[in-house]
Design an enzyme around this catalytic site. Structure first.
Site, short mmCIF file in Angstrom:
data_model
loop_
_atom_site.label_atom_id
_atom_site.label_comp_id
_atom_site.label_asym_id
_atom_site.label_seq_id
_atom_site.Cartn_x
_atom_site.Cartn_y
_atom_site.Cartn_z
N HIS A 96 1.31 -0.82 0.02
CA HIS A 96 -0.50 -0.02 0.24
C HIS A 96 1.22 1.38 0.16
CE1 HIS A 96 -3.19 -2.65 1.19
NE2 HIS A 96 -2.52 -3.10 2.38
N ASP A 264 -9.97 3.53 2.96
CA ASP A 264 -9.32 4.90 2.37
C ASP A 264 -9.73 5.69 3.14
OD1 ASP A 264 -8.32 3.02 0.82
OD2 ASP A 264 -10.00 3.49 -0.75
#
Length: 369
Positions: A96, A264
């Site tokens: 990520h 997110d």
């Protein structure tokens, strides 16, 4: 090649990227596999099963980082691991990187060859399917009054209809969530921006699932009537707007539940923040938010078997041919190349963090894609 993996440091994370099945293939091919003691215990893979597959057991990650040429993991590297990385070491895990500037700084400074595993899937990650199904179940769980919810049963009973659920995103994650909810008796509305995906979902999912185009107007229209929202949209990290804003929470019923599977910060759901399984939920303006950012970690046995099998061709290719040649051979593995001996190669990270980037093709002497 010497390949190593160890027990994840992230709280609530027990998945493994190598089960004894993959270890046996690697050791049978002449590679050395190092396994940290206890790595697979919570996923149903005891140390003995790894030893029987030909692995060498080590006490912990320090030994493995010191010996292994290729480190394979499930989750991103944490600060406790930064100092253990060695120049030229190969790393394959879910990094990520776009959301973690500090991690990228370390990868570049240490001059490792790092692959972002989540970008290497040709058919989508099994983690997404597990997250969709578990996210639906956790949403149903937190609608119960004993868990702080409004006291609704997901599927209803005779004379009382099931809940109304909104699933945003009709990819693997969204379809998995909608399938569980509709199977339990919920009435589901699924949204997406792609008519082709919605049309496909319409024929694949039960008839109790309705489809709509995903836009703020339609979301506003639906929110007052839903009990559970499942967000499955991976929001572009450079965007500053949201699909569900804090102001829109006022449209929802009190004690309704939002499960943000995409996890997110600053993404599709403005009020999302990451949580762990120790404290999985929080409330904002009377709306329960489930924010666990490693949802599949709750089903490590099932998830590990599917996930390990899905990424094993990449791991085996790196072991057999080296990182450079493996990346040349496979465009999906090449897509996940994040850093290469001090050079940033990951497109999204370069865009979000405003860094200079060299393409993987250029580094590896391939034609531009």
């Amino acid at each position: 090649m010497i390949i190593g993996t160890f027990k994840e440091l992230k709280p609530g994370e027990s998945r493994v990227v190598l089960t004894p099945t993959e270890v046996a293939e690697l050791t049978g091919g002449g590679h050395t596999v190092l396994i940290g003691k206890g790595t697979g215990e919570n996923a149903g893979f005891p140390d003995q099963s790894y030893a029987e597959a030909g692995a060498e057991l080590r006490d912990g990650m320090e030994e493995i980082y010191a010996e292994a040429e290729l480190i394979v993991k499930v989750k991103e590297i944490l600060p406790e691991e930064y100092h253990l990385l060695r120049e030229g070491q190969i790393l394959f895990t879910c990094l990520h990187p776009a959301a973690n500037r500090e991690e990228v700084d370390v990868l570049l400074d240490k001059k490792v060859i790092a692959f972002t595993a989540e970008d290497t899937h040709q058919y989508g990650s099994p983690n997404g399917e597990v997250a969709g199904k578990l996210g639906a179940l956790w949403g149903a769980h937190y609608l119960l009054s004993v868990n702080g919810g409004m006291g609704k049963l997901v599927g209803g009973i005779g004379g009382v209809p099931g809940i109304q659920a909104l699933v945003i995103g009709a990819g693997i994650v969204g379809r998995s969530a909608a399938n569980v909810l509709s199977s339990l008796g919920a009435r589901v509305t699924m949204m997406d921006v792609n008519i082709g995906v919605l049309r496909e979902a319409q024929y694949l999912l039960p008839k109790g699932v309705d489809t709509m185009f995903s836009n703020r107007s339609n979301i506003r229209q639906v929110l007052p009537h839903v009990d559970l929202v499942i967000n499955c949209v991976k929001w572009p990290k450079h965007r500053k707007d949201h699909l569900i804003t804090r102001e829109m929470l006022q449209l929802m019923r009190k004690k309704a539940v939002i499960v943000d599977i995409s996890a997110d910060v600053g993404g599709a759901v403005e009020t999302y923040r990451p949580t762990t399984y120790e404290e999985p939920v929080y409330e904002v303006d009377g709306i329960i938010h489930f924010g666990v950012d490693n949802i599949p970690g709750a089903a490590p046995h099932t998830t590990s078997i599917a996930y390990a099998a899905s990424v094993f061709p990449h791991i085996k290719s790196i072991a057999d041919h080296g990182a450079d040649e493996a990346a040349r051979r496979n465009p999906y593995l090449r897509r996940g190349l994040t850093s290469y001996k001090g050079i940033l190669t990951h497109e999204e990270t370069a865009l979000i963090q405003q860094r200079e980037r060299t393409t993987a093709e250029e580094l590896l002497g391939l034609p531009a894609k």
